[in-house]
Write a protein that holds these residues in place. Sequence first.
Motif, short mmCIF file in Angstrom:
data_model
loop_
_atom_site.label_atom_id
_atom_site.label_comp_id
_atom_site.label_asym_id
_atom_site.label_seq_id
_atom_site.Cartn_x
_atom_site.Cartn_y
_atom_site.Cartn_z
N UNK A 1 34.97 45.72 56.95
CA UNK A 1 35.89 44.68 56.49
C UNK A 1 35.23 43.80 55.43
N UNK A 2 33.92 43.59 55.54
CA UNK A 2 33.21 42.85 54.50
C UNK A 2 33.27 43.61 53.17
N UNK A 3 33.03 44.90 53.29
CA UNK A 3 33.05 45.76 52.12
C UNK A 3 34.41 45.72 51.44
N UNK A 4 35.44 45.83 52.24
CA UNK A 4 36.81 45.84 51.69
C UNK A 4 37.06 44.59 50.87
N UNK A 5 36.60 43.45 51.39
CA UNK A 5 36.83 42.19 50.68
C UNK A 5 36.22 42.23 49.28
N UNK A 6 35.00 42.74 49.18
CA UNK A 6 34.35 42.77 47.87
C UNK A 6 35.00 43.79 46.94
N UNK A 7 35.43 44.89 47.49
CA UNK A 7 36.07 45.90 46.66
C UNK A 7 37.41 45.39 46.13
N UNK A 8 38.14 44.70 46.97
CA UNK A 8 39.41 44.15 46.51
C UNK A 8 39.20 43.04 45.49
N UNK A 9 38.15 42.30 45.69
CA UNK A 9 37.82 41.27 44.71
C UNK A 9 37.59 41.91 43.34
N UNK A 10 36.86 43.02 43.34
CA UNK A 10 36.57 43.70 42.08
C UNK A 10 37.84 44.23 41.43
N UNK A 11 38.74 44.74 42.23
CA UNK A 11 40.00 45.22 41.68
C UNK A 11 40.76 44.05 41.06
N UNK A 12 40.80 42.92 41.77
CA UNK A 12 41.53 41.74 41.27
C UNK A 12 40.88 41.17 40.01
N UNK A 13 39.55 41.34 39.92
CA UNK A 13 38.86 40.87 38.71
C UNK A 13 38.97 41.88 37.56
N UNK A 14 39.62 42.99 37.84
CA UNK A 14 39.79 44.00 36.80
C UNK A 14 38.55 44.83 36.52
N UNK A 15 37.57 44.76 37.41
CA UNK A 15 36.31 45.48 37.16
C UNK A 15 36.35 46.91 37.67
N UNK A 16 37.12 47.15 38.72
CA UNK A 16 37.18 48.49 39.31
C UNK A 16 38.52 49.14 38.97
#
Lengths: 229, 229
Positions: free
Chosen positions: B133-148
């Motif tokens: 769940x920690x991982x998911x948070x960071x991955x979604x953050x990256x998607x929202x920041x347009x990085x992933x």
Amino acid sequence: MLATGLFSNEARNLGKSARTRARLMDAAVELFARDGFKAASVNEIAKLAEMANGTFYVHFRDKREIVQAVTLGIAQELARQLDEAMVDIDDAVERVSMATRRFLDLALTSPDWGRAFFRAAWAFRDLRENMLSFLRADLERGRDQGAFTVEIDDVLIDTFASMIMGALFGRLAGDFGPEAGARVAELQLRMLGVPPQRAHAVANRQLPELRLTIAALPKQLKPDPVPSR
Amino acid sequence: MLATGLFSNEARNLGKSARTRARLMDAAVELFARDGFKAASVNEIAKLAEMANGTFYVHFRDKREIVQAVTLGIAQELARQLDEAMVDIDDAVERVSMATRRFLDLALTSPDWGRAFFRAAWAFRDLRENMLSFLRADLERGRDQGAFTVEIDDVLIDTFASMIMGALFGRLAGDFGPEAGARVAELQLRMLGVPPQRAHAVANRQLPELRLTIAALPKQLKPDPVPSR
DNA sequence: CCCATAAATGGGAGGTTTGTCAATTTTAAA
DNA sequence: TTTAAAATTGACAAACCTCCCATTTATGGG
């Protein structure tokens, strides 16, 4: 008498000794998958195979020996089938995607084998390295074909394999459905430097039906003419 | 009396009962790392902790209970330290790279803990999901920041975690050196869609010295042993 | 069908594991 | 210092484990 496992099936035309040995190995696969190599007991293996515990020691010197026989057997069978499925594919991008997807499909055909393989892969270095050498060949092929832009080293190969193992675990645990294989293959290709669009296309291409070979035939075999007990 | 383990250190100012409990848990970590949860025996745990086996049952109802206490303790400690190390990082690309690298560094600080974590992660679903769940948070953050650029789903998160676990295993087995963390982080970023050049730069940026906290003390004098089995 | 040999049996010796408990030692509050 | 509660000990029963081996049972070539 059951004798439905893959080893038993493979040995069904051999002598009695080989068949008994195979039944023990099938039982061992089931217990290794559930409890691990250390925790599974010889007693339980013999009991599950429906024979006296002394019989075990007629066929195997000790537990170490059946562990070795079983893990070797699983690895050989998987490698053989994978190899056969990819024999006429040249393009490394296709091969790499296919290896991942086929491997997962195969392992899921017999979940106990899949689970036992999962355990063995982490526990036995030589088995692991044997499998990785196939992988290395395909990754280097892709580099030579100019398809992969990433540098190929031990960490890459190991990481690539870990992605497959993770997917295997998720499939066996029921967390993922059959589509997971294609998804992981796509992620692998992206990692290797294949353009996202091509990665998606190749990883999701429908695979030709898998041609099953001798040992992989499932259940429904002729019962032993002699009634047991 | 040794009392050098992480749990003992954490409990060194508590009552006698808590200290004895902690010593048992430290011994358990060592055996779980070597033999797995099923194969480690209560007798051996008590013996390694230098106390009579009866004492074990004063502090834990049975083996299941100490397994739970140990795995929970390890996961909490790792999560706490990771969280602290990343508290003021905003950029998801940096966070994701840092999580992988820091996690590996931490786990290698106490190889027994690392090994026990490796086993626990595959054996206990709720522990695994908590970490993911920690991982998911960071991955979604990256998607929202347009990085992933990759779609974020369960298979991706699980695959990402598997790459870390594979690296952990390789480090613990001595197959890889300290540079493996950066290499795997780079591969992860490539997979997520970060341009190769940036992936390389971020993953190889030198990390600030890790500020050690309470429990994360002392030396690790045992020479690097063989992996599992 | 005979019978030499291969395969399987099941009981047991000797070791380990789990969990209990009465007896003893240690701790800390008064 | 006294003393009741808390912690620890180690022996032990019962279960279970590995491996052995004297016997019984099945197989298949002649």
